[in-house]
Write a protein that holds these residues in place. Structure first.
Motif, PDB file in Angstrom:
ATOM      1  N   ASN A 254      -6.956  -1.996  -4.920  1.00  0.00           N
ATOM      2  CA  ASN A 254      -6.269  -1.036  -5.700  1.00  0.00           C
ATOM      3  C   ASN A 254      -6.211  -1.614  -7.037  1.00  0.00           C
ATOM      4  O   ASN A 254      -6.264  -1.081  -8.069  1.00  0.00           O
TER       5      ASN A 254
ATOM      6  N   GLN B  27       5.833  -3.852  -6.356  1.00  0.00           N
ATOM      7  CA  GLN B  27       4.531  -3.889  -6.072  1.00  0.00           C
ATOM      8  C   GLN B  27       4.006  -5.305  -6.376  1.00  0.00           C
ATOM      9  O   GLN B  27       3.326  -5.999  -5.634  1.00  0.00           O
TER      10      GLN B  27
ATOM     11  N   SER C 281       2.541  -8.188  -3.818  1.00  0.00           N
ATOM     12  CA  SER C 281       1.044  -8.617  -3.714  1.00  0.00           C
ATOM     13  C   SER C 281       1.225 -10.370  -3.867  1.00  0.00           C
ATOM     14  O   SER C 281       0.300 -10.800  -3.216  1.00  0.00           O
TER      15      SER C 281
ATOM     16  N   VAL D 272      -6.610   3.942  -3.665  1.00  0.00           N
ATOM     17  CA  VAL D 272      -5.577   4.149  -2.787  1.00  0.00           C
ATOM     18  C   VAL D 272      -5.609   5.139  -1.687  1.00  0.00           C
ATOM     19  O   VAL D 272      -5.126   4.708  -0.671  1.00  0.00           O
TER      20      VAL D 272
ATOM     21  N   SER E  82       2.483   2.187  -3.105  1.00  0.00           N
ATOM     22  CA  SER E  82       1.750   2.825  -4.267  1.00  0.00           C
ATOM     23  C   SER E  82       1.440   4.272  -4.027  1.00  0.00           C
ATOM     24  O   SER E  82       0.515   5.033  -4.765  1.00  0.00           O
TER      25      SER E  82
ATOM     26  N   THR F 163      -4.222  -3.955  -1.034  1.00  0.00           N
ATOM     27  CA  THR F 163      -3.820  -3.843  -2.170  1.00  0.00           C
ATOM     28  C   THR F 163      -4.587  -4.264  -3.278  1.00  0.00           C
ATOM     29  O   THR F 163      -4.508  -3.858  -4.448  1.00  0.00           O
TER      30      THR F 163
ATOM     31  N   VAL G 185       0.955  -1.102   0.041  1.00  0.00           N
ATOM     32  CA  VAL G 185      -0.144   0.069   0.005  1.00  0.00           C
ATOM     33  C   VAL G 185       0.876   1.128   0.044  1.00  0.00           C
ATOM     34  O   VAL G 185       0.729   2.197  -0.701  1.00  0.00           O
TER      35      VAL G 185
END
Length: 285
Positions: A85, A168, A172, A99, A24, A82, A21
């Motif tokens: 998002n 990222q 995830s 976000v 981002s 996430t 998170v």
């Protein structure tokens, strides 16, 4: 295996989710809240109020009680991570709003989750329950596991933006793998009872998922009149942070039955979010 995953894997997975998170986030995400307060307020209301109230209604309608009811309510207190998002991006929703909601609601959760979880345990399991959730200790753990990693992720993004963008997807993926392993371990621990609990909790989790997505989309459509933002709010209320819920129910309370609703929901939400994304993109064509 279950003990190791709970004691080590769950906190690490959640830390990675929250670092993701932070990776981002940029300053403009917080400025956007001030520039577009209405969309944020609607989204925050849906997450902080609409979700728990819907869970309470479902518990009442279906007559759930005990650990199953407490687990469903605790799940409703855990905002999306996430994953919401990512789906906002795929569904051509307002990613900036997604976000912003994930980050700011994530900062609020450590203050609301412990108190409301204790209320749920006392209400549905009983005040004489052997399951205890120390408020201060829980708050400190949530701060360390959720808030601080977001700040670390933001610092990495600020100093190494290229690295942050590349990292990222891997962050995830790792989190999802750990979550699936925990869910499988819980199923193994419950043995043949797992089918009985799925029959009891399955309809409730599906109702929570579909009802909140519908209500979130309706609220966004009626109050904001913005298609992209309506999609974002739908996904934000339809993709709960199952890892955080499992950390509370399994990691801190050590109760496998309470973990049933978060486990089932964590699997269901990917199907419903994917279907939603498919239909809205098909509509755009």
């Amino acid at each position: 295996m279950l003990t190791t995953l709970i004691a080590i894997g769950l906190p690490i997975a959640l830390i990675f989710i929250m670092i993701g998170v932070g990776l981002s986030l940029i300053r403009d995400d917080f400025k956007r809240v001030l520039k577009q307060p209405k969309s944020f307020i609607v989204g925050a209301f849906c997450q902080l109020c609409l979700l728990p109230c819907t869970a309470l209604l479902i518990i009442f309608i279906l007559g759930l009680n005990g650990e199953l009811a407490a687990g469903l309510f605790i799940l409703s207190l855990c905002p999306g991570g996430t994953t919401s998002n990512l789906y906002s991006y795929l569904a051509k929703a307002d990613v900036g709003l997604s976000v912003s909601l994930t980050a700011i609601i994530g900062f609020i959760t450590p203050f609301t989750l412990p108190f409301l979880s204790v209320w749920a345990i006392n209400t549905y399991v009983g005040t004489h329950s052997t399951f205890t959730l120390p408020l201060i200790e829980t708050w400190l753990k949530l701060m360390v596991i959720t808030v601080f990693p977001v700040l670390i992720g933001m610092a990495i993004r600020n100093k190494f933006p290229v690295l942050a963008r590349r990292a990222q997807p891997y962050v995830s993926l790792f989190s999802v793998v750990i979550l699936v392993l925990v869910i499988l371990s819980i199923c193994g621990k419950l043995g043949s009872q797992i089918f009985e609990y799925i029959v009891l909790a399955g309809p409730a989790t599906l109702m929570l998922n579909i009802m909140t997505m519908f209500l979130g989309f309706t609220a966004g459509h009626c109050l904001l009149n913005n298609t992209a933002q309506s999609r974002t709010i739908t996904l934000e209320v339809g993709l709960q942070n199952g890892t955080l819920a499992l950390l509370i129910t399994t990691g801190m309370l050590n109760n496998s039955v309470m973990s049933i609703a978060p486990s089932i929901y964590s699997l269901l939400m990917f199907f419903t979010a994917s279907l939603f994304t498919y239909f809205v993109l098909k509509k755009d064509k």
